[in-house]
Design a protein around this motif. Sequence first.
Motif, PDB file in Angstrom:
ATOM      1  N   GLN A  11       3.897  18.186  -1.463  1.00  0.00           N
ATOM      2  CA  GLN A  11       5.218  17.638  -1.768  1.00  0.00           C
ATOM      3  C   GLN A  11       5.799  18.167  -3.077  1.00  0.00           C
ATOM      4  N   LEU A  12       4.987  18.870  -3.842  1.00  0.00           N
ATOM      5  CA  LEU A  12       5.484  19.368  -5.120  1.00  0.00           C
ATOM      6  C   LEU A  12       5.908  20.822  -5.003  1.00  0.00           C
ATOM      7  N   GLN A  13       6.720  21.260  -5.959  1.00  0.00           N
ATOM      8  CA  GLN A  13       7.156  22.658  -5.885  1.00  0.00           C
ATOM      9  C   GLN A  13       5.960  23.611  -5.974  1.00  0.00           C
TER      10      GLN A  13
ATOM     11  N   GLN B 199       4.468   7.717 -18.568  1.00  0.00           N
ATOM     12  CA  GLN B 199       5.587   6.931 -18.011  1.00  0.00           C
ATOM     13  C   GLN B 199       6.713   6.722 -19.028  1.00  0.00           C
ATOM     14  N   THR B 200       6.558   7.264 -20.222  1.00  0.00           N
ATOM     15  CA  THR B 200       7.530   6.973 -21.281  1.00  0.00           C
ATOM     16  C   THR B 200       8.954   7.284 -20.858  1.00  0.00           C
ATOM     17  N   SER B 201       9.843   6.304 -21.084  1.00  0.00           N
ATOM     18  CA  SER B 201      11.226   6.552 -20.708  1.00  0.00           C
ATOM     19  C   SER B 201      12.130   6.633 -21.932  1.00  0.00           C
TER      20      SER B 201
ATOM     21  N   MET C 146       0.849  -1.208   0.000  1.00  0.00           N
ATOM     22  CA  MET C 146       0.000   0.000   0.000  1.00  0.00           C
ATOM     23  C   MET C 146       0.874   1.243   0.000  1.00  0.00           C
ATOM     24  N   LYS C 147       0.518   2.198  -0.845  1.00  0.00           N
ATOM     25  CA  LYS C 147       1.284   3.447  -0.854  1.00  0.00           C
ATOM     26  C   LYS C 147       0.950   4.237   0.399  1.00  0.00           C
ATOM     27  N   PRO C 148       1.887   5.028   0.921  1.00  0.00           N
ATOM     28  CA  PRO C 148       1.616   5.718   2.175  1.00  0.00           C
ATOM     29  C   PRO C 148       0.436   6.661   2.072  1.00  0.00           C
ATOM     30  N   GLU C 149       0.187   7.200   0.842  1.00  0.00           N
ATOM     31  CA  GLU C 149      -0.931   8.129   0.717  1.00  0.00           C
ATOM     32  C   GLU C 149      -2.243   7.472   1.107  1.00  0.00           C
TER      33      GLU C 149
ATOM     34  N   ALA D 290       4.647  14.821 -16.452  1.00  0.00           N
ATOM     35  CA  ALA D 290       5.724  13.838 -16.451  1.00  0.00           C
ATOM     36  C   ALA D 290       6.680  14.073 -17.595  1.00  0.00           C
ATOM     37  N   SER D 291       7.811  13.405 -17.497  1.00  0.00           N
ATOM     38  CA  SER D 291       8.690  13.197 -18.650  1.00  0.00           C
ATOM     39  C   SER D 291       9.363  14.422 -19.262  1.00  0.00           C
TER      40      SER D 291
ATOM     41  N   ASP E 247       2.725   8.065 -23.505  1.00  0.00           N
ATOM     42  CA  ASP E 247       2.334   7.748 -22.142  1.00  0.00           C
ATOM     43  C   ASP E 247       3.170   8.561 -21.157  1.00  0.00           C
TER      44      ASP E 247
ATOM     45  N   ARG F  98       4.707  23.875  -2.436  1.00  0.00           N
ATOM     46  CA  ARG F  98       5.608  24.626  -1.542  1.00  0.00           C
ATOM     47  C   ARG F  98       5.573  26.108  -1.896  1.00  0.00           C
TER      48      ARG F  98
END
Lengths: 284, 419
Positions: free
Chosen positions: B50-52, B225-227, B1-4, B251-252, B223, B55
């Motif tokens: 948690q993101l800029q 997630q594309t790397s 489980m993710k902490p969120e 992303a990306s 996508d 903040r």
Amino acid sequence: MLEILIVGAVSSAIYAMLAVGFTLIFGVARVLNLAHGSFYALGAYGTYVLTSHLKLPLLAAALLSVAIVAAFGVLIERVFIRPMRKSQLAVLMITLAVALVVEQALFLTFGSEYRNVPAFVDAKFTIGGVNIAGARLLALGVGVVVIGALWLFIQRTRYGSAILAISQDPQAAQYMGIPSDRIFSVVMALSAGLAALAGILAGPFLTVQPTMWLLPIVKAFAIVVVGGLGSIPGSILAALMLGYAETIVGYTVSTSWTEIVSVLATLLMLMLRPAGIFGRRAAF
Amino acid sequence: MKPESLERSVISRLARGASLAAACAALALPAATASAQSGPIRIGVPTAMQLQVGRDTQDGIKMAIEDINAKGGVLGRKLEMVVADETENPETGISAIKKLTADEKVDVLIGGYTSGVTLAQLPHISAAKTIYLNVGSASPATNAKVKTDYDHYKYIFRVGPLNAALQARQMTGFISTFVKGELGLSKIAIVGENAKWVQDLVPLLKKGATEAGADVRAVEFFDAQTSDFSPLFSKVKDSGAQYMVVVLSHASSDIFAKQWHDSRFPMAYGGIDVKSMDGDFCDRIGGKAVGELAANFAVRAPLTPKTVPFFDEFKKRTNRQPVYTAFGANDAVYIYAEAVTRAKSTNPDAVIKELEKTSYVGIPGTIEFDENHDVKPGSATFKGPALLFAQWRDGCKREVIVPKTMRTADFVYPSWIKQ
């Protein structure tokens, strides 16, 4: 065509470096290590810290980072995994917990932003009219050499024989006087070091941020399921298959379809041949 | 489980408890509201902590609060801030709103980032009858109901950024006047990540570009997630395009820029790249974004008398370059404070009437609201916020290229592209 050949080879090399370590520790210690992706992330972050904050030269930073992550892997094995190795479920949970703790620690220390791991080579190379970044060619070259070296280590050294023996029959190996705990530590160090190296080599052209551990573990998992848990040749073959399948889908269909390839491959393999291509018997 | 998810379940349980408590309290205590009028004015900040962007929202608000409090506060009352993490998940976003309105009883909400989260929060914000100044999410849908169902949704305002439909219009302008008009490149490719707002925006962009006389050679989605972008770059190159227009948000962006630079891709690129709005994006990827043109809602340039001083003060305090939520949030506090001063009360209905009359010279331009309580875009006759296209230059400095009226330097092609 040549482009697919080269780009696919680079992806495969990175995947192989990840999957071989993952399958190695499973083959020897029956540990399904979900923190494997964290070693990949820590390798990249270690190099980032050592180069940008401590101003070390890149090569020294990379080597030191691999060594630190290998030591961290041994520590995790000693402190968390070893006491509960008898229960695979407990190991699964504790390694997942380690992965999440590492992710949160990276978040708290470095924030969610990308970080920069410098590249060993910044130049562009042209092979047969295909432009390819030097960093990618390096990842391919180092990947091949390192996996070759690992193969020789396992086949030709006393430690290698011990690793083989334990993976084939842990009980018999122990009766023969092979110190299995020490071998586990060695394998964990190798596995973590390989993942860290993959992170360092891929860092310059892939992402470096706290959640970067997740995708590699998904890919490594898919590869070892397809190749057969515990089988190094299986994972190399599966890494090649997956690397090329993704590249071909990317070039011929669409980049937005590449990520589904690994999930589909895992599903199909689990349905058709749950033991994977080489199954358990072919370990090493 | 993710902490969120753990956090979410705990928060939602707490929030449920809190709303129950609030319901009980509401039955008993009309006097409590009267006493609340004399305490500090509480600003609730639902944001992705948690993101800029999150903040920066907090830091932008903090700067404004400190400044206003140093001058004696608003109606003699000090301002204070309460933060709740809405993450990028709608359920957590709703819990954050419930926590701030039912439990913390804030007077106003300033925050937001992901449109999906904001949309899920809207019914809860209107049920709590609390004014919400959105400073992060861009979907036009968040403000669409203000006019049609005013009584329920009058609490919703957007101080920034410009909504996605307006961004599309300004992007089309960028393609027709700059890419085609100035660079003389009429063959373009549009590349975007597979996200809802991008899928909505790209057809508009394609239509607008075609109408402006550009030849759209390829439209490619990838996508999040594309790397590996090699296949995509190869397709764009084979299409015969001369310029690559991008739409990237979640992303990306880093991988895209790195691989574009590393392969010395023979085509310049520019467009909406949310991560590239970060002041240190270029540095963080080792300078590989040099040459990219990215849309910004403000950069350190004399857009208004407040722009440069704000950028400098923010940098001094936080050691970061602000992103758009920082100046949106900072402006939002002043806009709310002025409205309360004019209304002489924090009563939402009275404050809303005053907010609607807002004409505030903020950091990206003059902030005024239209009939949907959405920020009005700048035009030839109105100095409102506009999209600025800035290019990363050697040393990771930024220069404004588009619009021409605010240009700080001429466009330069990446070093490997021969003209």
